[in-house]
Motif scaffolding. Structure first.
Motif, PDB file in Angstrom:
ATOM      1  N   ASP A 163      44.861  42.625   5.379  1.00  0.00           N
ATOM      2  CA  ASP A 163      45.219  44.034   5.175  1.00  0.00           C
ATOM      3  C   ASP A 163      46.349  44.541   6.070  1.00  0.00           C
ATOM      4  O   ASP A 163      46.549  45.744   6.163  1.00  0.00           O
ATOM      5  CB  ASP A 163      43.971  44.904   5.360  1.00  0.00           C
ATOM      6  CG  ASP A 163      42.922  44.626   4.284  1.00  0.00           C
ATOM      7  OD1 ASP A 163      43.324  44.193   3.187  1.00  0.00           O
ATOM      8  OD2 ASP A 163      41.727  44.826   4.546  1.00  0.00           O
ATOM      9  N   ILE A 164      47.083  43.629   6.726  1.00  0.00           N
ATOM     10  CA  ILE A 164      48.101  44.137   7.668  1.00  0.00           C
ATOM     11  C   ILE A 164      49.161  44.998   6.992  1.00  0.00           C
ATOM     12  O   ILE A 164      49.710  45.890   7.617  1.00  0.00           O
ATOM     13  CB  ILE A 164      48.817  43.028   8.506  1.00  0.00           C
ATOM     14  CG1 ILE A 164      49.168  41.824   7.678  1.00  0.00           C
ATOM     15  CG2 ILE A 164      48.064  42.685   9.763  1.00  0.00           C
ATOM     16  CD1 ILE A 164      49.862  40.709   8.472  1.00  0.00           C
ATOM     17  N   MET A 165      49.433  44.756   5.700  1.00  0.00           N
ATOM     18  CA  MET A 165      50.464  45.537   5.038  1.00  0.00           C
ATOM     19  C   MET A 165      49.929  46.859   4.475  1.00  0.00           C
ATOM     20  O   MET A 165      50.714  47.730   4.096  1.00  0.00           O
ATOM     21  CB  MET A 165      51.122  44.728   3.911  1.00  0.00           C
ATOM     22  CG  MET A 165      51.735  43.416   4.348  1.00  0.00           C
ATOM     23  SD  MET A 165      52.615  43.443   5.922  1.00  0.00           S
ATOM     24  CE  MET A 165      54.009  44.474   5.488  1.00  0.00           C
ATOM     25  N   VAL A 166      48.612  47.001   4.411  1.00  0.00           N
ATOM     26  CA  VAL A 166      48.047  48.225   3.820  1.00  0.00           C
ATOM     27  C   VAL A 166      47.260  49.068   4.819  1.00  0.00           C
ATOM     28  O   VAL A 166      47.127  50.278   4.639  1.00  0.00           O
ATOM     29  CB  VAL A 166      47.144  47.909   2.600  1.00  0.00           C
ATOM     30  CG1 VAL A 166      47.980  47.445   1.427  1.00  0.00           C
ATOM     31  CG2 VAL A 166      46.093  46.855   2.925  1.00  0.00           C
ATOM     32  N   GLU A 223      54.633  36.764   1.608  1.00  0.00           N
ATOM     33  CA  GLU A 223      55.818  36.711   2.446  1.00  0.00           C
ATOM     34  C   GLU A 223      55.865  37.907   3.395  1.00  0.00           C
ATOM     35  O   GLU A 223      56.336  37.803   4.531  1.00  0.00           O
ATOM     36  CB  GLU A 223      57.066  36.684   1.550  1.00  0.00           C
ATOM     37  CG  GLU A 223      58.304  36.297   2.285  1.00  0.00           C
ATOM     38  CD  GLU A 223      59.469  35.988   1.346  1.00  0.00           C
ATOM     39  OE1 GLU A 223      59.403  36.388   0.153  1.00  0.00           O
ATOM     40  OE2 GLU A 223      60.427  35.376   1.809  1.00  0.00           O
ATOM     41  N   GLU A 224      55.354  39.064   2.929  1.00  0.00           N
ATOM     42  CA  GLU A 224      55.337  40.265   3.780  1.00  0.00           C
ATOM     43  C   GLU A 224      54.462  40.047   5.006  1.00  0.00           C
ATOM     44  O   GLU A 224      54.831  40.424   6.123  1.00  0.00           O
ATOM     45  CB  GLU A 224      54.828  41.475   2.986  1.00  0.00           C
ATOM     46  CG  GLU A 224      55.778  42.001   1.913  1.00  0.00           C
ATOM     47  CD  GLU A 224      55.866  41.099   0.683  1.00  0.00           C
ATOM     48  OE1 GLU A 224      54.872  40.397   0.387  1.00  0.00           O
ATOM     49  OE2 GLU A 224      56.931  41.065   0.042  1.00  0.00           O
ATOM     50  N   LEU A 270      54.051  38.845  10.826  1.00  0.00           N
ATOM     51  CA  LEU A 270      53.565  37.949  11.888  1.00  0.00           C
ATOM     52  C   LEU A 270      54.734  37.378  12.692  1.00  0.00           C
ATOM     53  O   LEU A 270      54.662  37.231  13.905  1.00  0.00           O
ATOM     54  CB  LEU A 270      52.715  36.829  11.273  1.00  0.00           C
ATOM     55  CG  LEU A 270      51.387  37.318  10.685  1.00  0.00           C
ATOM     56  CD1 LEU A 270      50.805  36.291   9.718  1.00  0.00           C
ATOM     57  CD2 LEU A 270      50.389  37.636  11.798  1.00  0.00           C
ATOM     58  N   HIS A 271      55.833  37.096  11.984  1.00  0.00           N
ATOM     59  CA  HIS A 271      57.020  36.582  12.652  1.00  0.00           C
ATOM     60  C   HIS A 271      57.598  37.623  13.609  1.00  0.00           C
ATOM     61  O   HIS A 271      57.882  37.344  14.772  1.00  0.00           O
ATOM     62  CB  HIS A 271      58.055  36.173  11.595  1.00  0.00           C
ATOM     63  CG  HIS A 271      59.169  35.343  12.155  1.00  0.00           C
ATOM     64  ND1 HIS A 271      60.271  34.987  11.427  1.00  0.00           N
ATOM     65  CD2 HIS A 271      59.350  34.816  13.390  1.00  0.00           C
ATOM     66  CE1 HIS A 271      61.091  34.275  12.181  1.00  0.00           C
ATOM     67  NE2 HIS A 271      60.551  34.151  13.384  1.00  0.00           N
TER      68      HIS A 271
END
Ligand code: C2E
Ligand code: CA
Ligand code: CA
Ligand code: CA
Length: 276
Positions: A207-210, A240-241, A246-247
Motif C-alpha cells: 500500500d505504499i502508493m495509496v 514499478e511505482e 523503494l529506490h
C-alpha cells in the motif's frame, strides 16, 4: 496467521467431525511425502535495487502431491509446525537448499547466498548450530552463502533469541528478520540482535502508493536499518511505482512478482543466464 492456516486445511477436511482423523491422515501423508521425496523447492530472486542484478534467492517449499499437484506451503506448514513435523521437513529444506546452491556454484553461476526460512521450533532446537554445521559440511557450502530467515515472533524471548543468534553468527551464516513490522519486536532490542538484514513485510509494501502511513513506515524502517548498519530488503514488490519509491528511499534489495514469482531451479537458471 495460525487461524488462516487452519482454514487452509479444509482442502483436507470438510466435515468437522473428521477433523482429528484428517489430522492423522495429513500427518501420515506428510511423513510419506518426506520419505518419498515429494517436496520440492522453488526459488525467488532477490534483486539489488541499484544494479538490477540477482544477488540472492529465497528457497520456498512446495509439496508435489501425487493427486493434488503442487500444494502451497500455507496449506501444510502451519500443520507441520503444530505437529512438530516441521523439524524434519525444515532439515530437508536446509539440506536441499545448500546442496542446490553448491551445485550452482560448481556450474559457474554467480556466487550468492540462498535464504532458508527457519521455523520457531527449529530456531529453538537443541544443537541448532551443530545441525546446521553438519549440513554445511555435508554439502560443502561455505556459511556466508547461507542466510536464515527468522520471524519477529521468534525474538520475543529476547535472551533465548540472542543466544541462538550468537550461535548462528559463530557459524558464519547470515540471519535476516522476515515479515518485519508485523510483530512486536522492540526497537530497543533490535540493535542487540546480531542480525544482518531486515525484510520489510509485503503488507506495508503493498500500500505504499495509496496509504501515506504505510509509505512513512517503510521509509522509516529503511532509514532505521541504515542507522543500525543493517541491510534491508522489501518483499512483495509488484509494481514499478513501488520499486521507484523503494529506490528513492534507498532500500538495498527487492523481491516480488515485479521481477519474478518463485520458480523452479531450471527456470531460475534460465533467468541467471538470460536475465529476468
Ligand atoms: P514468506 O517467507 O514471507 O515468503 C514469501 C511469500 O510471499 C511466498 O509465498 C512468495 O511466493 C510470496 N510472494 C513473493 N513475492 C510476492 C509478490 O510480489 N506478491 C505477492 N502477493 N506474494 C509474493 P509462498 O511460497 O506461498 O510461502 C508462504 C509462506 O510459507 C512463506 O512466507 C513462509 O512463511 C512459509 N514457508 C515457505 N517455505 C518454507 C520453508 O521451507 N520452511 C518454513 N518454515 N516456512 C516456509
Ligand atoms: Ca521468508
Ligand atoms: Ca516474508
Ligand atoms: Ca509471510
Amino acid at each position: 496467521a495460525k487461524e488462516k492456516g487452519r482454514n487452509d486445511f479444509q482442502i483436507f477436511n470438510t466435515d468437522m467431525k473428521s477433523v482429528s482423523i484428517n489430522r492423522l491422515k495429513l500427518e501420515n501423508e506428510l511423513r510419506k511425502a518426506l520419505a518419498g521425496n515429494e517436496f520440492i523447492l522453488f526459488y525467488q530472486p532477490q534483486v539489488d535495487i541499484e544494479t538490477g542484478r540477482i544477488v540472492g534467492v529465497e528457497a520456498l517449499i512446495r509439496w508435489n502431491h501425487p493427486e493434488r499437484g503442487l500444494v502451497s506451503p500455507n496449506q501444510f506448514i502451519p500443520f507441520a509446525e503444530e505437529s512438530g513435523l516441521i523439524v524434519p521437513i525444515g532439515e530437508w529444506v536446509l539440506r536441499a537448499a545448500c546442496k542446490q546452491n553448491k551445485a550452482w556454484q560448481k556450474e559457474g553461476y554467480p556466487m550468492m547466498p540462498i535464504s532458508v526460512n527457519l521455523s520457531m521450533r527449529q530456531f529453538f532446537q537443541h544443537n541448532l548450530k551443530g545441525k546446521i554445521r553438519h549440513v554445511l559440511e555435508q554439502t560443502g557450502l561455505e556459511p556466508q552463502y547461507l542466510e536464515l530467515e527468522i520471524t519477529e515472533s521468534m525474538t520475543m524471548d529476547v535472551d533465548h533469541a540472542i543466544q541462538s543468534l550468537l550461535e548462528l553468527k559463530e557459524l558464519g551464516v547470515n540471519v535476516s528478520i522476515d515479515d518485519f513490522g508485523t510483530g512486536y519486536s522492540s526497537l530497543y532490542y533490535l540493535k542487540k540482535f546480531p542480525i544482518d538484514k531486515l525484510k520489510i513485510d509485503r503488507s506495508f509494501v503493498r500500500d505504499i502508493m495509496v496509504d501515506p502511513n504505510d509509505a512513512a513506515i517503510v521509509a522509516t524502517i529503511i532509514a532505521m536499518t541504515h542507522h543500525l548498519n543493517l541491510k534491508v530488503i522489501a518483499e512483495g514488490v509488484e509494481t514499478e511505482e513501488q520499486l521507484n519509491f523503494l529506490h528513492q528511499n534507498r532500500c538495498n534489495e527487492v523481491q516480488g512478482y515485479w521481477f519474478s514469482p518463485p520458480v523452479s531451479a531450471t527456470d531460475l537458471e534460465y533467468m541467471l543466464k538470460h536475465g529476468m
